[in-house]
Design a protein around this motif. Structure first.
Motif, PDB file in Angstrom:
ATOM      1  N   THR A  62       5.126 -33.093  44.866  1.00  0.00           N
ATOM      2  CA  THR A  62       5.991 -33.070  46.046  1.00  0.00           C
ATOM      3  C   THR A  62       7.355 -32.521  45.676  1.00  0.00           C
ATOM      4  O   THR A  62       7.727 -32.496  44.497  1.00  0.00           O
ATOM      5  CB  THR A  62       6.167 -34.485  46.637  1.00  0.00           C
ATOM      6  OG1 THR A  62       6.746 -35.328  45.637  1.00  0.00           O
ATOM      7  CG2 THR A  62       4.843 -35.061  47.094  1.00  0.00           C
ATOM      8  N   THR A  69       4.547 -34.657  38.855  1.00  0.00           N
ATOM      9  CA  THR A  69       3.498 -35.667  38.772  1.00  0.00           C
ATOM     10  C   THR A  69       2.788 -35.825  40.113  1.00  0.00           C
ATOM     11  O   THR A  69       1.563 -35.888  40.176  1.00  0.00           O
ATOM     12  CB  THR A  69       4.086 -37.023  38.321  1.00  0.00           C
ATOM     13  OG1 THR A  69       4.793 -36.821  37.094  1.00  0.00           O
ATOM     14  CG2 THR A  69       2.995 -38.058  38.124  1.00  0.00           C
ATOM     15  N   THR A  70       3.566 -35.855  41.198  1.00  0.00           N
ATOM     16  CA  THR A  70       2.982 -36.052  42.528  1.00  0.00           C
ATOM     17  C   THR A  70       2.733 -34.748  43.280  1.00  0.00           C
ATOM     18  O   THR A  70       2.027 -34.740  44.280  1.00  0.00           O
ATOM     19  CB  THR A  70       3.910 -36.931  43.393  1.00  0.00           C
ATOM     20  OG1 THR A  70       5.154 -36.244  43.580  1.00  0.00           O
ATOM     21  CG2 THR A  70       4.132 -38.289  42.759  1.00  0.00           C
ATOM     22  N   LYS A 129       1.664 -29.378  40.943  1.00  0.00           N
ATOM     23  CA  LYS A 129       1.303 -30.658  40.340  1.00  0.00           C
ATOM     24  C   LYS A 129       0.931 -30.377  38.890  1.00  0.00           C
ATOM     25  O   LYS A 129       0.247 -29.397  38.596  1.00  0.00           O
ATOM     26  CB  LYS A 129       0.135 -31.286  41.099  1.00  0.00           C
ATOM     27  CG  LYS A 129      -0.065 -32.729  40.764  1.00  0.00           C
ATOM     28  CD  LYS A 129      -0.995 -33.383  41.748  1.00  0.00           C
ATOM     29  CE  LYS A 129      -1.109 -34.850  41.399  1.00  0.00           C
ATOM     30  NZ  LYS A 129      -2.005 -35.522  42.323  1.00  0.00           N
TER      31      LYS A 129
END
Length: 163
Positions: A147, A144-145, A30
């Motif tokens: 994932t 950003t996430t 992240k």
């Protein structure tokens, strides 16, 4: 950690099809893509016609805690009437390593789109998370996430803690 373990178990038990997929948690990857980008290399070539710069030889890119190393990186700048000289995309080739915290990924090439915070790595991808390792044809990470998704012949090695 439990979610990560279950994700790895799921990835390990997927049927062995040529186009397997695995959803991966990248908590360590992240990242804040609004931070400044620092680039060092042995050489730089600038193309005014298309608004790009190409760094070659021992290229090292840093943005916050994230590091990307490659043999060659093409930097593309935002274009259009509102362009302010910001980097829009990095295309790294000739052996790419992406490191952030305890997680690292290697591939033949990677494309990092700054605005979306997305890195797409392709060609013999190997991801290590601690002592665990995963491999695939393609790895897409949303910085950003935190994932990501691995596609194409996904393989995983899970350390069980036994000697």
């Amino acid at each position: 950690m439990r979610r990560f373990f279950y994700t790895l178990v799921l990835a390990a038990t997927l049927p062995m099809f040529a186009h397997a997929q695995a959803q991966i948690s990248f908590g360590g990857l992240k990242h804040d893509s609004s931070l400044p980008v620092e680039i060092t290399a042995d050489a730089l070539s600038v193309d005014q016609a298309d608004g790009s710069a190409t760094f070659t030889g021992n290229v090292l890119i840093g943005q916050g805690e994230m590091r990307l190393a490659a043999g060659k990186v093409r930097v593309e700048y935002a274009s259009g009437p509102d362009a302010t000289g910001e980097i829009s995309r990095l295309h790294a080739t000739n052996g790419v390593t992406l490191v952030n915290g305890a997680e690292a990924a290697e591939a033949r090439e990677a494309v990092y789109t700054i605005k979306s915070g997305t890195v797409i790595m392709s060609g013999g991808v190997i991801l290590t998370q601690g002592q665990n390792a995963l491999s695939s044809d393609t790895l897409t990470v949303n910085l950003t996430t935190g994932t990501g998704q691995m596609d194409g012949r996904v393989k995983t090695i899970i350390q069980t803690g036994r000697n």
